[in-house]
Design a protein around this motif. Structure first.
Motif, short mmCIF file in Angstrom:
data_model
loop_
_atom_site.label_atom_id
_atom_site.label_comp_id
_atom_site.label_asym_id
_atom_site.label_seq_id
_atom_site.Cartn_x
_atom_site.Cartn_y
_atom_site.Cartn_z
N TYR A 4 17.29 4.58 88.74
CA TYR A 4 16.34 4.18 89.52
C TYR A 4 15.08 3.80 88.97
N TRP A 7 15.25 0.24 88.49
CA TRP A 7 15.21 -0.33 89.75
C TRP A 7 13.46 -0.57 89.95
N VAL A 8 12.72 0.76 90.00
CA VAL A 8 11.45 0.66 90.36
C VAL A 8 10.72 -0.40 89.47
N THR A 10 11.59 -2.86 87.97
CA THR A 10 11.91 -4.39 88.32
C THR A 10 11.06 -4.97 89.52
N TRP A 11 11.04 -3.71 90.53
CA TRP A 11 10.21 -4.15 91.65
C TRP A 11 8.72 -4.31 91.51
N VAL A 12 8.38 -3.39 90.90
CA VAL A 12 7.05 -3.56 90.33
C VAL A 12 6.45 -4.85 89.62
N ILE A 14 8.45 -7.58 89.80
CA ILE A 14 8.36 -8.63 90.92
C ILE A 14 7.16 -8.93 91.75
N VAL A 15 6.69 -7.89 92.16
CA VAL A 15 5.45 -7.82 92.77
C VAL A 15 4.49 -8.21 92.38
#
Length: 267
Positions: A4, A7-8, A10-12, A14-15
Motif C-alpha cells: 500500500y 501504491w500511495v 506511485t499515485w502521489v 503521478i498526481v
C-alpha cells in the motif's frame, strides 16, 4: 503495508508530475474566463500555428509510418552485416538533443550551409521555411513506429510469410495481408506516439524555423512567443489546446485494450 505504501507513493508521483502540470495550464488559461481563452485561439497567428502544427504532424506521421513499416520488415525478416549498426542509427534521434538535429539541418540548408546557397538560387527554401520544419520533425519522430513494430514482428517469426511466398504472393500482399494484420496494435501505438511527439516538438523546430509569426511558428513556438510577450492567457490557452491534443493521442493507444475488454464483457 509495503504494497500500500508503494501504491500511495506511485499515485502521489503521478498526481504531482503528470496531472498537476496540465491542470495548472488549464486553470491559468481559464483564469479570466472561457471567452477570452477561445478568442485568443482565433487570433490569425494562433490559427496559423495550429494549422502548421497539424500539417507538419500529418506529413511526419505519414513519412515515418511508411519508413517504420519497411525498416521493421528489413530488421526482423533478414539477417545481414550491419544490422546492429542500423538498429543503433534508428534510435539515434532518441539519444541526441533535438537542438543538435536542428543545427545539423541549418548547417546543411542554411544560407551559409553546404547546400543552402545552391537551393536558394533554384528558388527552393528549406531553412526558415516549412520544409525545414518538416525535416526536423521527421528526424526526431523517426524511431517510434520502428521500435514498436520490431519486437512484435520478431515474435511473429517468418513461417507465415514464407508460406505465403511459396503460395505465390508478392511482397506487398505478404506485408498487408499477412504481416501487418498481426501487428496492427503495435503499428497503431507507434503512429500515436509519433503524432504526440510531432505536435509537441520544440527544440529542433525552434532552431530551423526562424520564429516567423504566422508563417513558421508551430504551436510550441507560438506559445513561447506569447509568453515572452506577456500574453499569459493566450499562451496558456494555446498550451492547454496542445496538451489536450497530445494527451488524446496518447490515450487512444489504450483504445484497442479497452475495446477488447468490452468485447469480453459482452461475451
Amino acid at each position: 503495508m509495503r504494497k500500500y505504501s508503494l501504491w500511495v507513493l506511485t499515485w502521489v508521483l503521478i498526481v504531482l508530475v503528470l496531472l498537476m502540470p496540465p491542470a495548472v495550464v488549464v486553470a491559468e488559461a481559464l483564469k479570466t474566463g472561457l471567452a477570452p481563452a477561445l478568442a485568443s485561439l482565433s487570433d490569425p497567428d494562433g490559427l496559423a500555428a495550429i494549422w502548421l502544427t497539424l500539417e507538419v504532424t500529418t506529413v511526419s506521421v505519414m513519412a515515418n509510418t511508411i519508413f517504420g513499416v519497411l525498416a521493421a520488415w528489413v530488421l526482423t525478416k533478414y539477417r545481414f552485416p550491419g544490422r546492429s549498426a542500423l538498429l543503433v542509427l534508428v534510435e539515434l534521434p532518441l539519444s541526441i538533443s533535438p537542438v543538435v538535429s536542428g543545427l545539423v539541418w541549418l548547417l546543411l540548408f542554411g544560407a551559409q550551409g553546404w547546400w543552402g546557397p545552391a537551393l536558394e538560387q533554384a528558388g527552393i527554401h528549406i531553412a526558415f521555411a516549412v520544409p525545414g520544419i518538416m525535416l526536423a520533425t521527421i528526424f526526431v519522430t523517426l524511431p517510434y513506429v520502428v521500435r514498436t513494430l520490431v519486437p512484435l514482428m520478431e515474435q511473429q517469426g517468418r513461417d507465415a510469410e514464407e508460406a505465403a511466398m511459396l503460395a505465390g504472393a508478392g511482397f506487398w500482399n505478404i506485408l498487408w495481408r499477412v504481416t501487418l494484420p498481426g501487428a496492427r496494435v503495435a503499428l497503431f501505438s507507434g503512429i500515436l506516439l509519433t503524432t504526440a511527439r510531432a505536435m509537441g516538438e520544440f527544440g529542433a523546430v525552434s532552431v530551423v524555423s526562424g520564429h516567423i509569426p504566422g508563417m513558421t511558428e508551430t504551436m510550441p513556438l507560438h506559445i513561447e512567443s506569447l509568453y515572452n510577450g506577456y500574453q499569459t492567457v493566450a499562451a496558456f490557452s494555446m498550451a492547454a489546446l496542445l496538451a489536450g491534443m497530445a494527451m488524446m493521442a496518447v490515450l487512444l493507444r489504450s483504445a484497442p485494450e479497452w475495446l477488447a475488454r468490452w468485447r469480453e464483457k459482452q461475451a
